[in-house]
Design a protein around this motif. Structure first.
Motif, PDB file in Angstrom:
ATOM      1  N   GLU A  57     -28.441  -0.994  -9.071  1.00  0.00           N
ATOM      2  CA  GLU A  57     -29.619  -0.629  -8.270  1.00  0.00           C
ATOM      3  C   GLU A  57     -30.307  -1.862  -7.720  1.00  0.00           C
ATOM      4  OE1 GLU A  57     -32.452   2.251  -9.739  1.00  0.00           O
ATOM      5  OE2 GLU A  57     -30.843   3.309 -10.807  1.00  0.00           O
ATOM      6  N   MET A  58     -30.384  -2.899  -8.533  1.00  0.00           N
ATOM      7  CA  MET A  58     -30.992  -4.145  -8.062  1.00  0.00           C
ATOM      8  C   MET A  58     -30.197  -4.715  -6.895  1.00  0.00           C
ATOM      9  SD  MET A  58     -31.874  -7.535 -10.244  1.00  0.00           S
ATOM     10  CE  MET A  58     -32.758  -8.898  -9.507  1.00  0.00           C
ATOM     11  N   GLU A  59     -28.874  -4.681  -7.001  1.00  0.00           N
ATOM     12  CA  GLU A  59     -28.027  -5.179  -5.914  1.00  0.00           C
ATOM     13  C   GLU A  59     -28.242  -4.376  -4.636  1.00  0.00           C
ATOM     14  OE1 GLU A  59     -23.400  -6.457  -5.170  1.00  0.00           O
ATOM     15  OE2 GLU A  59     -23.784  -4.793  -6.549  1.00  0.00           O
ATOM     16  N   GLU A  60     -28.427  -3.082  -4.784  1.00  0.00           N
ATOM     17  CA  GLU A  60     -28.620  -2.219  -3.616  1.00  0.00           C
ATOM     18  C   GLU A  60     -30.018  -2.381  -3.015  1.00  0.00           C
ATOM     19  OE1 GLU A  60     -28.956   2.536  -2.872  1.00  0.00           O
ATOM     20  OE2 GLU A  60     -27.291   1.856  -4.124  1.00  0.00           O
ATOM     21  N   ASN A  61     -31.028  -2.460  -3.873  1.00  0.00           N
ATOM     22  CA  ASN A  61     -32.419  -2.475  -3.397  1.00  0.00           C
ATOM     23  C   ASN A  61     -32.967  -3.858  -3.061  1.00  0.00           C
ATOM     24  OD1 ASN A  61     -32.543   0.324  -3.715  1.00  0.00           O
ATOM     25  ND2 ASN A  61     -33.206   0.141  -5.836  1.00  0.00           N
ATOM     26  N   ALA A  62     -32.435  -4.884  -3.697  1.00  0.00           N
ATOM     27  CA  ALA A  62     -32.917  -6.254  -3.460  1.00  0.00           C
ATOM     28  C   ALA A  62     -31.732  -7.214  -3.498  1.00  0.00           C
ATOM     29  CB  ALA A  62     -33.969  -6.623  -4.502  1.00  0.00           C
ATOM     30  N   PRO A  63     -30.817  -7.091  -2.521  1.00  0.00           N
ATOM     31  CA  PRO A  63     -29.570  -7.853  -2.589  1.00  0.00           C
ATOM     32  C   PRO A  63     -29.752  -9.373  -2.662  1.00  0.00           C
ATOM     33  CG  PRO A  63     -29.782  -6.740  -0.467  1.00  0.00           C
ATOM     34  CD  PRO A  63     -30.892  -6.266  -1.336  1.00  0.00           C
ATOM     35  N   SER A  64     -30.685  -9.930  -1.925  1.00  0.00           N
ATOM     36  CA  SER A  64     -30.826 -11.391  -1.951  1.00  0.00           C
ATOM     37  C   SER A  64     -31.327 -11.856  -3.318  1.00  0.00           C
ATOM     38  CB  SER A  64     -31.731 -11.883  -0.829  1.00  0.00           C
ATOM     39  OG  SER A  64     -33.031 -11.381  -0.989  1.00  0.00           O
ATOM     40  N   LYS A  65     -32.240 -11.118  -3.918  1.00  0.00           N
ATOM     41  CA  LYS A  65     -32.736 -11.476  -5.252  1.00  0.00           C
ATOM     42  C   LYS A  65     -31.634 -11.284  -6.299  1.00  0.00           C
ATOM     43  CE  LYS A  65     -37.448 -10.213  -4.044  1.00  0.00           C
ATOM     44  NZ  LYS A  65     -38.134 -11.462  -4.053  1.00  0.00           N
ATOM     45  N   PHE A  66     -30.865 -10.215  -6.154  1.00  0.00           N
ATOM     46  CA  PHE A  66     -29.755  -9.958  -7.063  1.00  0.00           C
ATOM     47  C   PHE A  66     -28.747 -11.105  -7.004  1.00  0.00           C
ATOM     48  CE2 PHE A  66     -25.354  -8.569  -7.439  1.00  0.00           C
ATOM     49  CZ  PHE A  66     -25.336  -8.091  -8.738  1.00  0.00           C
TER      50      PHE A  66
ATOM     51  N   ASN B   4     -20.744 -14.364  -0.788  1.00  0.00           N
ATOM     52  CA  ASN B   4     -22.023 -13.734  -0.492  1.00  0.00           C
ATOM     53  C   ASN B   4     -22.842 -14.625   0.449  1.00  0.00           C
ATOM     54  OD1 ASN B   4     -23.364 -15.755  -2.025  1.00  0.00           O
ATOM     55  ND2 ASN B   4     -22.970 -14.617  -3.896  1.00  0.00           N
ATOM     56  N   LYS B   5     -23.987 -14.163   0.815  1.00  0.00           N
ATOM     57  CA  LYS B   5     -24.815 -14.907   1.770  1.00  0.00           C
ATOM     58  C   LYS B   5     -25.221 -16.286   1.251  1.00  0.00           C
ATOM     59  CE  LYS B   5     -26.684 -10.930   4.155  1.00  0.00           C
ATOM     60  NZ  LYS B   5     -27.844 -10.143   4.511  1.00  0.00           N
ATOM     61  N   ALA B   6     -25.395 -16.392  -0.056  1.00  0.00           N
ATOM     62  CA  ALA B   6     -25.818 -17.670  -0.622  1.00  0.00           C
ATOM     63  C   ALA B   6     -24.659 -18.648  -0.744  1.00  0.00           C
ATOM     64  CB  ALA B   6     -26.448 -17.450  -1.996  1.00  0.00           C
ATOM     65  N   GLN B   7     -23.430 -18.149  -0.612  1.00  0.00           N
ATOM     66  CA  GLN B   7     -22.230 -18.987  -0.737  1.00  0.00           C
ATOM     67  C   GLN B   7     -22.173 -19.703  -2.084  1.00  0.00           C
ATOM     68  OE1 GLN B   7     -19.631 -19.146   1.680  1.00  0.00           O
ATOM     69  NE2 GLN B   7     -20.744 -17.326   2.275  1.00  0.00           N
ATOM     70  N   ARG B   8     -22.582 -18.998  -3.129  1.00  0.00           N
ATOM     71  CA  ARG B   8     -22.558 -19.541  -4.487  1.00  0.00           C
ATOM     72  C   ARG B   8     -21.799 -18.579  -5.393  1.00  0.00           C
ATOM     73  NH1 ARG B   8     -28.454 -19.971  -6.304  1.00  0.00           N
ATOM     74  NH2 ARG B   8     -27.513 -20.845  -8.163  1.00  0.00           N
ATOM     75  N   PRO B   9     -20.971 -19.088  -6.291  1.00  0.00           N
ATOM     76  CA  PRO B   9     -20.298 -18.198  -7.248  1.00  0.00           C
ATOM     77  C   PRO B   9     -21.312 -17.482  -8.127  1.00  0.00           C
ATOM     78  CG  PRO B   9     -19.481 -20.454  -7.427  1.00  0.00           C
ATOM     79  CD  PRO B   9     -20.635 -20.473  -6.481  1.00  0.00           C
ATOM     80  N   GLU B  10     -20.959 -16.288  -8.550  1.00  0.00           N
ATOM     81  CA  GLU B  10     -21.840 -15.479  -9.386  1.00  0.00           C
ATOM     82  C   GLU B  10     -21.066 -14.938 -10.578  1.00  0.00           C
ATOM     83  OE1 GLU B  10     -23.231 -12.201  -7.045  1.00  0.00           O
ATOM     84  OE2 GLU B  10     -24.048 -13.478  -5.487  1.00  0.00           O
ATOM     85  N   VAL B  11     -21.789 -14.623 -11.643  1.00  0.00           N
ATOM     86  CA  VAL B  11     -21.199 -13.855 -12.726  1.00  0.00           C
ATOM     87  C   VAL B  11     -21.141 -12.404 -12.263  1.00  0.00           C
ATOM     88  CG1 VAL B  11     -21.920 -15.381 -14.594  1.00  0.00           C
ATOM     89  CG2 VAL B  11     -23.437 -13.560 -13.853  1.00  0.00           C
ATOM     90  N   THR B  12     -20.356 -11.598 -12.954  1.00  0.00           N
ATOM     91  CA  THR B  12     -20.233 -10.198 -12.566  1.00  0.00           C
ATOM     92  C   THR B  12     -21.263  -9.339 -13.286  1.00  0.00           C
ATOM     93  OG1 THR B  12     -18.662  -9.646 -14.305  1.00  0.00           O
ATOM     94  CG2 THR B  12     -17.746 -10.508 -12.228  1.00  0.00           C
TER      95      THR B  12
END
Length: 163
Positions: free
Chosen positions: A113-122, A59-67
């Protein structure tokens, strides 16, 4: 004062928990439960599918994420535990998919919805949760290695006595 602010004020007056609008899914219990269920041992999901977390790190942050599914299932289990407790902890209480599917679907849809509407915050939220889990994995066991260590965290003087 708007409706939501007056609701929050009323809840705070009654000493009820209030959701943190700026920090969803940021309760300490979530990373702790996720560590225990998804990242605990060589056969755990987090270890077996480590490549998936590397893929998410693209992703843009280049950090691993939980699903999303991990957060939704963990949040649903917390809801179920609180429901169990609010029902006076009955001895027969089943955590079944049918019983809690609506709660699970709510969290999945909310996060989608959060991923779609506020991807960077998500992405920041999901990466921060992953980071909290990894911190627990790396030093969580060392931080509280014994009952004696755990007792040191208690504020016995600040606790209420039985009257």
């Amino acid at each position: 004062m708007n409706f939501s602010a007056s609701c929050v004020d009323a809840l705070q007056e009654k000493n009820n928990p209030v959701p943190q609008a700026t920090k969803p899914y940021s309760a300490d219990i979530l990373p702790y439960l996720m560590k225990g269920r998804y990242f605990n041992g060589s056969k755990s999901v987090g270890v077996k599918f480590a490549d998936r977390f590397k893929e998410i790190a693209g992703n843009k942050a280049q950090r691993p994420e939980v699903t999303i599914l991990m957060v939704a299932l963990t949040s649903t289990s917390v809801y179920a535990a609180l429901l169990w407790k609010s029902n006076k902890s009955p001895s027969k209480f089943n955590f079944t998919g049918n019983q809690f599917s609506e709660v699970y679907a709510f969290h999945v849809n909310f996060l989608n919805e959060m991923e779609e509407n506020a991807p960077s915050k998500f992405h920041k939220l999901m990466a921060d949760i992953f980071s909290a889990v990894q911190t627990l994995c790396s030093n969580g066991a060392a931080a509280v290695a014994s009952h004696k260590d755990a007792m040191a965290f208690l504020d016995l003087d600040g606790m209420d006595d039985d009257e």
